[in-house]
Design an enzyme around this catalytic site. Structure first.
Site: not given
Ligand code: 26A
Length: 372
Positions: A95, A326-328, A331
């Protein structure tokens, strides 16, 4: 500050809230390192696997777990028999790299624990590429943590051996050089996986945010966090200005908290999350729930309506893997917050960055850089 926010929030127009947030964020965006992230730096050992491999290690096709002794041989098996690639990982580090990809150099700093080894060097190289500053707690006694990533179709199974990441501590956060970075930042992003490691560090950031009207963002990160790390998660919830999760984490939260709504009623869970008690009453909490290709659901504390933002689908053939999607999203979303964008733009930035990331190998972003 153009306006003092007071309860009840629904008496203040959304425009007033947004313009106040934008003012504060514009101040933040112009200085160095307005965003500080915390969690577990890991090296992903990622390969395309088989049903048999999942079965052998008792892994579900789409899950995230902590490794137990039975999983120890998985990492070598992935490397030796499945042509695994080593890729920078760790959910909140992905992220932070994503936010830095958008915000540019000197805007994001990330904290976590690594070993004194070549794996940590791979992580340092990967973060350099996007201008992310890392301040690792280097532990000479433990190796850098690893995450075995088994890809089957559009699913990914994550199996993590935290190692040095498990030894992050409050002393590091409170050391003068690091605490100066904390004091300087206006936005904190904590990956939920850190609830397994150092809840006091999470509380310290939450308290700092609430006491100074800064912005504290938590991602639930995995169903097992909502289920088995409920106490530290709940201790931090009064500090959440934004809570981000996906539909399976939302369902796990609803179940473990005995919410009186169906585990599949994502808008109702979003509303429940948004309306949990809040320490800093100056701004309403926002709950954001992603659901893969289904619309992103957003609830604001005190507001009656729950909004849904459809994702812009891409051709399935263009998907490389969904590790880190999901992390992206998170971010792109927090980069929007730092830039003072309206909520719907933050959601769109999250969806945009997730779309870029799933076209890359693992939790990575395309180069040459694309701009939103
Ligand atoms: C404590 N655990 C289980 C973890 C993780 C984790 N990051 C931090 N702590 N388990 C998996 N990941 C990371 O999640 C990313 C995909 O969302 C993986 O390293 C992967 O890059």
């Amino acid at each position: 500050i153009p306006l003092r926010l007071q309860r009840p929030y629904n008496k203040i127009s959304p425009h007033q809230i947004a313009s106040s947030r934008r003012y504060l964020s514009a101040m933040a965006a112009t200085k160095e390192f307005p965003l500080l992230c915390l969690e577990n730096p890991l090296l992903d050992i990622q390969a395309v696997g088989t049903e048999d491999l999942l079965k052998k290690y008792n892994l579900k096709a789409n899950d995230a777990i902590l490794a137990s002794p039975e999983h120890v041989p998985l990492y070598d098996e992935l490397l030796n028999n499945y042509d695994a690639k080593l890729i920078a990982g760790g959910a909140a580090q992905n992220t932070a790299r994503g936010a830095s990809y958008i915000l540019g150099d000197q805007k994001v700093v990330y904290l976590g624990g690594v070993g004194d080894d070549k794996y940590a060097d791979i992580l340092r190289d990967a973060v350099k590429q996007v201008g992310l500053r890392v301040e690792y707690r280097v532990d000479p006694a433990h190796p850098t943590g690893r995450c075995g990533v088994v890809i089957t179709g559009h699913n990914r199974s994550l199996c993590t051996d935290l190692a040095a990441a498990n030894h992050y501590d409050l002393d590091h956060l409170k050391s003068p050089r690091i605490w100066d970075l904390v004091k300087n930042a206006e936005f904190y992003y904590v990956g939920g996986y850190h609830f397994t490691v150092c809840p006091p560090a999470i509380q310290a950031l939450g308290e700092e945010a609430a006491a100074n009207n800064k912005t504290f963002v938590v991602n639930v990160s995995a169903p097992f966090i909502a289920e088995f790390f409920k106490d530290p998660l709940d201790a931090s919830s009064p500090y959440w200005d934004y809570v981000i999760c996906n539909e399976s984490e939302a369902a796990a939260y609803a179940k473990s908290h005995s919410l009186s709504v169906s585990e599949t009623d994502v808008p109702a869970i979003a509303k429940a999350l948004a309306n949990l008690p809040k320490a800093n009453a100056k701004k309403p909490r926002v709950a954001v729930i992603t659901q893969g290709t289904l619309p992103t659901v957003v609830a604001v504390q005190g507001a009656d309506d729950v909004k849904q933002y459809p994702v812009h689908a891409i051709d399935a053939a263009k998907i490389n893997d969904t590790n880190g999607a999901g992390d992206a999203f998170a971010g792109g979303f927090v980069a929007g917050l730092v830039q003072g964008k309206p909520l719907e733009t933050c959601v769109d930035m999250g969806q945009w960055l997730a779309r870029l990331s799933i076209q890359e190998l693992g939790p990575s972003y395309p180069f040459p850089k694309q701009s939103y």
